[in-house]
Design a protein around this motif. Structure first.
Motif, PDB file in Angstrom:
ATOM      1  N   ALA A 120       0.847  -1.195   0.000  1.00  0.00           N
ATOM      2  CA  ALA A 120       0.000   0.000   0.000  1.00  0.00           C
ATOM      3  C   ALA A 120       0.884   1.246   0.000  1.00  0.00           C
ATOM      4  O   ALA A 120       2.035   1.211   0.421  1.00  0.00           O
ATOM      5  CB  ALA A 120      -0.896  -0.006   1.232  1.00  0.00           C
ATOM      6  N   TYR A 121       0.321   2.345  -0.490  1.00  0.00           N
ATOM      7  CA  TYR A 121       1.077   3.595  -0.508  1.00  0.00           C
ATOM      8  C   TYR A 121       0.360   4.612   0.385  1.00  0.00           C
ATOM      9  O   TYR A 121      -0.837   4.514   0.650  1.00  0.00           O
ATOM     10  CB  TYR A 121       1.254   4.120  -1.934  1.00  0.00           C
ATOM     11  N   GLU A 122       1.129   5.585   0.865  1.00  0.00           N
ATOM     12  CA  GLU A 122       0.597   6.549   1.824  1.00  0.00           C
ATOM     13  C   GLU A 122       0.019   7.770   1.114  1.00  0.00           C
ATOM     14  O   GLU A 122       0.620   8.329   0.202  1.00  0.00           O
ATOM     15  CB  GLU A 122       1.703   6.991   2.779  1.00  0.00           C
ATOM     16  N   VAL A 123      -1.184   8.170   1.550  1.00  0.00           N
ATOM     17  CA  VAL A 123      -1.837   9.389   1.088  1.00  0.00           C
ATOM     18  C   VAL A 123      -2.382  10.100   2.325  1.00  0.00           C
ATOM     19  O   VAL A 123      -3.289   9.598   2.982  1.00  0.00           O
ATOM     20  CB  VAL A 123      -2.985   9.078   0.097  1.00  0.00           C
ATOM     21  N   ASN A 124      -1.780  11.243   2.651  1.00  0.00           N
ATOM     22  CA  ASN A 124      -2.211  12.042   3.805  1.00  0.00           C
ATOM     23  C   ASN A 124      -2.302  11.221   5.088  1.00  0.00           C
ATOM     24  O   ASN A 124      -3.270  11.310   5.839  1.00  0.00           O
ATOM     25  CB  ASN A 124      -3.563  12.712   3.527  1.00  0.00           C
ATOM     26  N   GLY A 125      -1.317  10.373   5.334  1.00  0.00           N
ATOM     27  CA  GLY A 125      -1.276   9.589   6.560  1.00  0.00           C
ATOM     28  C   GLY A 125      -2.045   8.279   6.514  1.00  0.00           C
ATOM     29  O   GLY A 125      -1.955   7.480   7.432  1.00  0.00           O
ATOM     30  N   ASP A 126      -2.833   8.050   5.466  1.00  0.00           N
ATOM     31  CA  ASP A 126      -3.565   6.791   5.316  1.00  0.00           C
ATOM     32  C   ASP A 126      -2.858   5.918   4.278  1.00  0.00           C
ATOM     33  O   ASP A 126      -2.238   6.426   3.339  1.00  0.00           O
ATOM     34  CB  ASP A 126      -5.000   7.045   4.837  1.00  0.00           C
ATOM     35  N   TYR A 127      -3.004   4.628   4.446  1.00  0.00           N
ATOM     36  CA  TYR A 127      -2.417   3.705   3.475  1.00  0.00           C
ATOM     37  C   TYR A 127      -3.513   3.204   2.545  1.00  0.00           C
ATOM     38  O   TYR A 127      -4.558   2.752   2.971  1.00  0.00           O
ATOM     39  CB  TYR A 127      -1.716   2.543   4.174  1.00  0.00           C
ATOM     40  N   VAL A 128      -3.239   3.319   1.258  1.00  0.00           N
ATOM     41  CA  VAL A 128      -4.213   2.981   0.227  1.00  0.00           C
ATOM     42  C   VAL A 128      -3.654   1.828  -0.606  1.00  0.00           C
ATOM     43  O   VAL A 128      -2.497   1.855  -1.019  1.00  0.00           O
ATOM     44  CB  VAL A 128      -4.482   4.209  -0.682  1.00  0.00           C
ATOM     45  N   LYS A 129      -4.508   0.822  -0.842  1.00  0.00           N
ATOM     46  CA  LYS A 129      -4.099  -0.297  -1.691  1.00  0.00           C
ATOM     47  C   LYS A 129      -4.192   0.112  -3.150  1.00  0.00           C
ATOM     48  O   LYS A 129      -5.050   0.905  -3.530  1.00  0.00           O
ATOM     49  CB  LYS A 129      -5.004  -1.508  -1.461  1.00  0.00           C
ATOM     50  N   HIS A 130      -3.343  -0.457  -3.973  1.00  0.00           N
ATOM     51  CA  HIS A 130      -3.406  -0.238  -5.416  1.00  0.00           C
ATOM     52  C   HIS A 130      -4.663  -0.924  -5.949  1.00  0.00           C
ATOM     53  O   HIS A 130      -5.059  -1.982  -5.473  1.00  0.00           O
ATOM     54  CB  HIS A 130      -2.164  -0.815  -6.106  1.00  0.00           C
TER      55      HIS A 130
END
Length: 164
Positions: A120-130
């Motif tokens: 997962a990658y980080e966006v504004n402190g949250d981790y988002v799955k591809h």
């Protein structure tokens, strides 16, 4: 590239880390033998480990190891996922840092073919799955029918393929 299969796992003998893993797998196999049996096969252990170090896949395959209880199989070039897709007319890109492949299927959608999930990658402190289309290849091999199901309809033969 020299791919060798031992039991259910495929190893690339040209990659030092995978050679090291194969050395460990072979050592573990022999450790499981009874003490007397282990001593009986000491020369075979040395020969196998040397062949792995020298990347001699065909010699590993030809050997009759531990009375046939330990068998190596060389994976032929026409059984690689990348080559099979390219032969069918698909453009395939190989990752520079992992065993992942990227190819566009018949619908023009990019499909990631890999032995692992993308982190997962980080966006504004949250981790988002591809959210890409991914085909996970377990133990380095897959049946071509799974590729066909994901939109690679130009593949016209049903066979086991290996991640290179």
């Amino acid at each position: 590239m020299t791919l060798v299969k031992l039991m259910d796992t495929t190893y690339d003998l040209t990659t030092s880390g995978l050679r090291r893993s194969l050395h460990s797998e072979v050592a573990e196999f022999f450790k499981q033998l009874d003490g007397e049996d282990y001593n009986e096969y000491e020369n075979e252990i040395d020969e196998i480990q040397n062949l792995i170090s020298m990347q001699k896949g065909e010699d590993l395959e030809k050997g009759f190891w531990v009375n046939g209880d330990l068998a190596f199989y060389v994976i032929k070039n026409d059984a690689f996922i990348k080559e099979t897709l390219e032969k069918a007319g698909y453009e395939v890109l190989k990752s520079e840092v992992s065993f992942s492949l990227y190819a566009k299927n018949d619908e023009g959608k990019e499909v990631r073919i890999s032995d692992h999930d993308r982190p997962a990658y980080e966006v504004n402190g949250d981790y988002v799955k591809h959210d890409d289309i991914t085909i996970l290849v377990e133990k380095g091999e897959i049946n071509s029918s799974r590729l066909i199901q994901k939109g690679f309809k130009k593949i016209n033969e049903n066979k086991t393929l290996y991640l290179s």
